[in-house]
Design a protein around this motif. Sequence first.
Motif, PDB file in Angstrom:
ATOM      1  N   ALA A 199       0.021  32.114  77.261  1.00 37.41           N
ATOM      2  CA  ALA A 199      -1.335  31.582  77.211  1.00 37.41           C
ATOM      3  C   ALA A 199      -1.720  31.615  78.493  1.00 37.41           C
ATOM      4  O   ALA A 199      -1.249  32.234  79.680  1.00 37.41           O
ATOM      5  CB  ALA A 199      -1.081  29.923  76.756  1.00 37.41           C
ATOM      6  N   ARG A 233      -6.432  29.136  76.576  1.00 36.65           N
ATOM      7  CA  ARG A 233      -6.584  29.948  75.506  1.00 36.65           C
ATOM      8  C   ARG A 233      -4.958  30.922  75.298  1.00 36.65           C
ATOM      9  O   ARG A 233      -4.639  31.079  76.019  1.00 36.65           O
ATOM     10  CB  ARG A 233      -7.459  31.001  75.354  1.00 36.65           C
ATOM     11  CG  ARG A 233      -7.517  31.900  73.997  1.00 36.65           C
ATOM     12  CD  ARG A 233      -8.965  32.595  74.092  1.00 36.65           C
ATOM     13  NE  ARG A 233     -10.141  31.752  74.039  1.00 36.65           N
ATOM     14  CZ  ARG A 233     -10.640  31.176  72.790  1.00 36.65           C
ATOM     15  NH1 ARG A 233      -9.767  31.508  71.502  1.00 36.65           N
ATOM     16  NH2 ARG A 233     -11.525  30.408  72.836  1.00 36.65           N
ATOM     17  N   ARG A 234      -4.579  30.699  74.042  1.00 37.57           N
ATOM     18  CA  ARG A 234      -3.280  31.343  73.837  1.00 37.57           C
ATOM     19  C   ARG A 234      -3.574  33.004  73.791  1.00 37.57           C
ATOM     20  O   ARG A 234      -4.612  33.479  73.518  1.00 37.57           O
ATOM     21  CB  ARG A 234      -2.515  30.871  72.372  1.00 37.57           C
ATOM     22  CG  ARG A 234      -2.135  29.625  72.326  1.00 37.57           C
ATOM     23  CD  ARG A 234      -2.007  29.389  70.860  1.00 37.57           C
ATOM     24  NE  ARG A 234      -1.250  28.118  70.601  1.00 37.57           N
ATOM     25  CZ  ARG A 234      -1.905  26.803  70.750  1.00 37.57           C
ATOM     26  NH1 ARG A 234      -3.201  26.783  70.538  1.00 37.57           N
ATOM     27  NH2 ARG A 234      -1.393  25.647  70.539  1.00 37.57           N
ATOM     28  N   SER A 239      -5.869  31.076  69.262  1.00 43.87           N
ATOM     29  CA  SER A 239      -7.094  29.720  69.310  1.00 43.87           C
ATOM     30  C   SER A 239      -6.844  29.116  70.766  1.00 43.87           C
ATOM     31  O   SER A 239      -5.948  29.112  71.587  1.00 43.87           O
ATOM     32  CB  SER A 239      -6.486  28.788  68.304  1.00 43.87           C
ATOM     33  OG  SER A 239      -5.418  28.067  68.489  1.00 43.87           O
ATOM     34  N   GLY A 240      -7.810  28.319  71.072  1.00 49.57           N
ATOM     35  CA  GLY A 240      -8.051  27.567  71.978  1.00 49.57           C
ATOM     36  C   GLY A 240      -6.740  26.463  72.428  1.00 49.57           C
ATOM     37  O   GLY A 240      -6.498  25.972  71.553  1.00 49.57           O
ATOM     38  N   TYR A 241      -6.820  26.001  73.523  1.00 47.34           N
ATOM     39  CA  TYR A 241      -5.834  24.972  73.639  1.00 47.34           C
ATOM     40  C   TYR A 241      -6.383  23.955  74.650  1.00 47.34           C
ATOM     41  O   TYR A 241      -6.992  24.108  75.723  1.00 47.34           O
ATOM     42  CB  TYR A 241      -4.520  25.511  74.427  1.00 47.34           C
ATOM     43  CG  TYR A 241      -3.478  24.569  75.045  1.00 47.34           C
ATOM     44  CD1 TYR A 241      -2.537  24.206  73.956  1.00 47.34           C
ATOM     45  CD2 TYR A 241      -3.437  24.165  76.176  1.00 47.34           C
ATOM     46  CE1 TYR A 241      -1.464  23.151  74.565  1.00 47.34           C
ATOM     47  CE2 TYR A 241      -2.604  23.129  76.441  1.00 47.34           C
ATOM     48  CZ  TYR A 241      -1.620  23.049  75.673  1.00 47.34           C
ATOM     49  OH  TYR A 241      -0.562  22.033  75.981  1.00 47.34           O
TER      50      TYR A 241
END
Length: 341
Positions: A199, A233-234, A239-241
Motif C-alpha cells: 500500500a 490506498r492499497r 480500495s482506499g484505506y
Amino acid sequence: MTGHPTPIRRVSAAAGILLVLSVSAPARAEPADRPEANRKDGRHSDRNGAQQPGTDDGKKDGGKKDGGEKDVDTEHLFGFTEGADAGEKGEQEAVVDTVTRIGKRTGGPGSSTYRVLDTRFAYQFNPIDKLSIEFSAFGTLRRQRNVLDLDDKSYGTFDGASLEVKYQFLKGSKEQPLGLALEVRPRFTRILPVEGQGADIFDIESLLQLDVQLVPDRLWYGSNISFEPAAGRRRGGGSGYRSSTFLWSNALVARVGESTYLGPEIRYLRGYDGTFLNQLESEALTVGPALHHRFTEKIWLTVAYAGQVWGRDADPALAGRALGLNQFERHHVRVKFGMEF
C-alpha cells in the motif's frame, strides 16, 4: 632647674622607653595574627601549627560534587513509553529499534503463525536546546499463516521512512521533577501494518510525553497520550484505506543498579476504522516489564515486553471472543539500542 637635672632626665628617659614599647608591641603581634585573618587559601592553624580546612574549601568541594552529577536521560527509560527529554544543542544519536508483534486468531484447523518484526534505523540531532529532529528508515520481516481473515504471507522488505520532530517544554530535575514534551511523527509506509498487503499510506502521530521524578534519582513515572490517523490506498487498484489509533501508556521504573532501571508498564490501545476515531474496531490492555541499561554514558539498551491481558473486538462475529486481536497482537517485544555522539 639647673640644680635638679637628674630627675628630669630620668623621667624623660622613662617616657621615651614607654613610647617605644607601645609602638613596637602591636608591630610585633601583627605577624602572629595575620595567618588567622588573611590567609588566601582559606585555612587556619591550630595551636600545634597543623593546618585545618576552612569553610571556603568545603563550599568549593561541595559545588564540584553537585555540579558533577548529571540528571538521568528519560527519553528511552520507559520501554514502549517515551520520556520527555529531548537533549541539548549539538547532541547526536543513532538508534536501532525493533518491535516484534506476535499472535493472532487461528483461521482454521492446524497450527497458526503470525510474527512481524518491524525495525527502525534512526539518526537524531539537536539543532538547538530542547529540540530534536530524527530521520528514520523502516524494514519489516513478516510470516503469517492460517490467521483469521488474513492471507498467508512470508517476506521481508523496505517499509518506508519518517521524520520525527520533538520539542521539550519542561525539563525534569531534582528541583523541578516534571518533564513535558510534544512530538510529531509524519511517516510514509508501504505495508499495511495488520494485513501485510502492499500500500501507499501516510500517517502522522502526535504524541504528548510526560515524566515525573517521584523520588530523586531513584524512581520515575512516564506517560504518553497518542493520536495517529492514517490514510492511503492499497496497491494494485485496491480500495482506499482509512484508520486511526488512540494510545495511553504509563510506566514506572526504579534504579536497581548503578546504570540499570526496571519497572512495570501498562498500555491502553483503541483501533478505529476512519481517520478521526470514527468506528471502533478493537481495544486492548497490555502489561509487561521494561528494562533500561547504560553500558557507558553514551551507549544504552532498552528491552520491553507487553502482553495483552484484556481486550475485545467490535465485530459482532467475534462477540464473546477474548482479547482485541483484530487490530492488535497478543504479544509485543521491543529491543532498542542506541549510541550518542
